[in-house]
Design a protein around this motif. Sequence first.
Motif, PDB file in Angstrom:
ATOM      1  N   GLU A 132       0.858  -1.190   0.000  1.00  0.00           N
ATOM      2  CA  GLU A 132       0.000   0.000   0.000  1.00  0.00           C
ATOM      3  C   GLU A 132       0.891   1.235   0.000  1.00  0.00           C
ATOM      4  N   ASP A 133       0.459   2.267  -0.716  1.00  0.00           N
ATOM      5  CA  ASP A 133       1.162   3.547  -0.679  1.00  0.00           C
ATOM      6  C   ASP A 133       0.141   4.659  -0.489  1.00  0.00           C
ATOM      7  N   LEU A 134       0.618   5.879  -0.355  1.00  0.00           N
ATOM      8  CA  LEU A 134      -0.290   6.983  -0.046  1.00  0.00           C
ATOM      9  C   LEU A 134      -1.238   7.288  -1.195  1.00  0.00           C
ATOM     10  N   GLY A 135      -0.787   7.067  -2.430  1.00  0.00           N
ATOM     11  CA  GLY A 135      -1.689   7.246  -3.566  1.00  0.00           C
ATOM     12  C   GLY A 135      -2.861   6.291  -3.488  1.00  0.00           C
ATOM     13  N   GLN A 136      -2.597   5.036  -3.118  1.00  0.00           N
ATOM     14  CA  GLN A 136      -3.676   4.068  -2.933  1.00  0.00           C
ATOM     15  C   GLN A 136      -4.571   4.456  -1.755  1.00  0.00           C
ATOM     16  N   THR A 137      -3.965   4.979  -0.692  1.00  0.00           N
ATOM     17  CA  THR A 137      -4.753   5.398   0.463  1.00  0.00           C
ATOM     18  C   THR A 137      -5.707   6.525   0.095  1.00  0.00           C
ATOM     19  N   LEU A 138      -5.221   7.507  -0.656  1.00  0.00           N
ATOM     20  CA  LEU A 138      -6.088   8.599  -1.095  1.00  0.00           C
ATOM     21  C   LEU A 138      -7.218   8.064  -1.977  1.00  0.00           C
ATOM     22  N   GLY A 139      -6.883   7.132  -2.876  1.00  0.00           N
ATOM     23  CA  GLY A 139      -7.898   6.527  -3.720  1.00  0.00           C
ATOM     24  C   GLY A 139      -8.902   5.717  -2.918  1.00  0.00           C
ATOM     25  N   TYR A 140      -8.434   5.039  -1.873  1.00  0.00           N
ATOM     26  CA  TYR A 140      -9.305   4.252  -1.010  1.00  0.00           C
ATOM     27  C   TYR A 140     -10.373   5.135  -0.362  1.00  0.00           C
ATOM     28  N   TRP A 141     -10.001   6.365  -0.022  1.00  0.00           N
ATOM     29  CA  TRP A 141     -10.936   7.298   0.608  1.00  0.00           C
ATOM     30  C   TRP A 141     -11.670   8.179  -0.406  1.00  0.00           C
ATOM     31  N   GLY A 142     -11.619   7.774  -1.663  1.00  0.00           N
ATOM     32  CA  GLY A 142     -12.459   8.422  -2.670  1.00  0.00           C
ATOM     33  C   GLY A 142     -11.825   9.541  -3.460  1.00  0.00           C
ATOM     34  N   VAL A 143     -10.547   9.787  -3.298  1.00  0.00           N
ATOM     35  CA  VAL A 143      -9.878  10.846  -4.056  1.00  0.00           C
ATOM     36  C   VAL A 143      -9.607  10.339  -5.470  1.00  0.00           C
ATOM     37  N   GLY A 144     -10.076  11.063  -6.456  1.00  0.00           N
ATOM     38  CA  GLY A 144      -9.877  10.669  -7.848  1.00  0.00           C
ATOM     39  C   GLY A 144      -8.439  10.834  -8.290  1.00  0.00           C
ATOM     40  N   GLY A 145      -8.115  10.197  -9.388  1.00  0.00           N
ATOM     41  CA  GLY A 145      -6.744  10.240  -9.872  1.00  0.00           C
ATOM     42  C   GLY A 145      -6.317  11.602 -10.383  1.00  0.00           C
ATOM     43  N   GLY A 146      -7.281  12.403 -10.838  1.00  0.00           N
ATOM     44  CA  GLY A 146      -6.903  13.685 -11.419  1.00  0.00           C
ATOM     45  C   GLY A 146      -6.299  13.482 -12.797  1.00  0.00           C
ATOM     46  N   PHE A 147      -5.696  14.523 -13.328  1.00  0.00           N
ATOM     47  CA  PHE A 147      -5.152  14.427 -14.684  1.00  0.00           C
ATOM     48  C   PHE A 147      -3.815  13.675 -14.692  1.00  0.00           C
ATOM     49  N   PRO A 148      -3.512  12.996 -15.808  1.00  0.00           N
ATOM     50  CA  PRO A 148      -2.268  12.234 -15.899  1.00  0.00           C
ATOM     51  C   PRO A 148      -1.048  13.143 -16.011  1.00  0.00           C
ATOM     52  N   ILE A 149       0.056  12.665 -15.472  1.00  0.00           N
ATOM     53  CA  ILE A 149       1.326  13.381 -15.523  1.00  0.00           C
ATOM     54  C   ILE A 149       2.422  12.366 -15.820  1.00  0.00           C
ATOM     55  N   VAL A 150       3.327  12.702 -16.720  1.00  0.00           N
ATOM     56  CA  VAL A 150       4.482  11.850 -16.995  1.00  0.00           C
ATOM     57  C   VAL A 150       5.718  12.533 -16.413  1.00  0.00           C
ATOM     58  N   LEU A 151       6.374  11.852 -15.482  1.00  0.00           N
ATOM     59  CA  LEU A 151       7.552  12.409 -14.819  1.00  0.00           C
ATOM     60  C   LEU A 151       8.825  12.054 -15.584  1.00  0.00           C
ATOM     61  N   PRO A 152       9.802  12.937 -15.605  1.00  0.00           N
ATOM     62  CA  PRO A 152      11.087  12.588 -16.218  1.00  0.00           C
ATOM     63  C   PRO A 152      11.691  11.369 -15.542  1.00  0.00           C
ATOM     64  N   PHE A 153      12.099  10.390 -16.332  1.00  0.00           N
ATOM     65  CA  PHE A 153      12.747   9.160 -15.874  1.00  0.00           C
ATOM     66  C   PHE A 153      11.797   8.211 -15.133  1.00  0.00           C
ATOM     67  N   LEU A 154      10.917   8.737 -14.278  1.00  0.00           N
ATOM     68  CA  LEU A 154      10.047   7.891 -13.461  1.00  0.00           C
ATOM     69  C   LEU A 154       8.831   7.392 -14.226  1.00  0.00           C
ATOM     70  N   GLY A 155       8.404   8.135 -15.242  1.00  0.00           N
ATOM     71  CA  GLY A 155       7.328   7.660 -16.090  1.00  0.00           C
ATOM     72  C   GLY A 155       5.941   8.105 -15.675  1.00  0.00           C
ATOM     73  N   GLN A 156       4.944   7.282 -16.026  1.00  0.00           N
ATOM     74  CA  GLN A 156       3.533   7.632 -15.909  1.00  0.00           C
ATOM     75  C   GLN A 156       3.059   7.691 -14.459  1.00  0.00           C
ATOM     76  N   THR A 157       2.255   8.704 -14.150  1.00  0.00           N
ATOM     77  CA  THR A 157       1.581   8.807 -12.865  1.00  0.00           C
ATOM     78  C   THR A 157       0.360   9.705 -13.060  1.00  0.00           C
ATOM     79  N   ASN A 158      -0.258  10.138 -11.983  1.00  0.00           N
ATOM     80  CA  ASN A 158      -1.339  11.121 -12.062  1.00  0.00           C
ATOM     81  C   ASN A 158      -1.217  12.070 -10.873  1.00  0.00           C
ATOM     82  N   LEU A 159      -2.089  13.070 -10.819  1.00  0.00           N
ATOM     83  CA  LEU A 159      -1.958  14.105  -9.803  1.00  0.00           C
ATOM     84  C   LEU A 159      -2.073  13.528  -8.395  1.00  0.00           C
ATOM     85  N   ARG A 160      -3.047  12.626  -8.181  1.00  0.00           N
ATOM     86  CA  ARG A 160      -3.222  12.029  -6.854  1.00  0.00           C
ATOM     87  C   ARG A 160      -1.987  11.262  -6.425  1.00  0.00           C
ATOM     88  N   ASP A 161      -1.447  10.451  -7.335  1.00  0.00           N
ATOM     89  CA  ASP A 161      -0.305   9.627  -6.978  1.00  0.00           C
ATOM     90  C   ASP A 161       0.966  10.452  -6.838  1.00  0.00           C
TER      91      ASP A 161
END
Length: 239
Positions: A132-161
């Motif tokens: 489990e990580d904090l992004g999953q915890t926020l999602g568990y409590w109903g926080v949406g993913g928000g818009f997608p973001i691609v980080l340099p080197f780290l790759g795909q994520t979203n605003l919540r994560d």
Amino acid sequence: MLRIFFVNFIFIISCFATDIDSFEDEYIAQDSFDPLSGYNRVMTEFNHIFYQNVLIPTFKGYDYMMPNPAQDAISNFFDNLLFPIRLVNNVLQLKFVNASEESLRFIANTIVGFGGISDVATNVYGLKKHDEDLGQTLGYWGVGGGFPIVLPFLGQTNLRDLIGMSGDFFINPMSYTNEIFTDNANRYFHLNLIAKSWRVINDGSKDPELYNKLTNGTIDLYAFLKDGYEQRRNAQIQE
């Protein structure tokens, strides 16, 4: 330094908020909110080149030199070290049974598993790991993913994560191995960066061609990675 990085990063991506690529992808839902699409596509291509020419050859070289049992031991050690992230987020999701099992895993692997290099918790005691990580915890409590973001080197994520990643940084014990060594030229060397990079390389070396296997023949790389990331994260949140 971390706060300065995120402030600068958010400023940079906001400059790319206008889509610079008008290509309409058949895999993207029409109501998909993707204000950074132009930036994300550019960064996806940058990461693709980096993976192909730097990261994957590094994985292969490391895999060639490092025996599989050593790779497993190193992976187990880092996994055991990241126990606080799993513990805290299981507790925040009120998954107290899972949190207890994580605690027992940590005790078993630390004491019997020689500091975590052997996963006796799984292999001997049958204790399951509960990622489990904090992004999953926020999602568990109903926080949406928000818009997608691609980080340099780290790759795909979203605003919540991305927000969750920032919070997990302060829970991660590796963030506090920031011992600084100074040589005669007053250059600084950060152990936490070495440790985190080592973990990425060690884990990636277990299947150096995984990225190529996943993306081979993809028509639209960005759309494929974005959709795959969101599906995987949604599945993890619902577990």
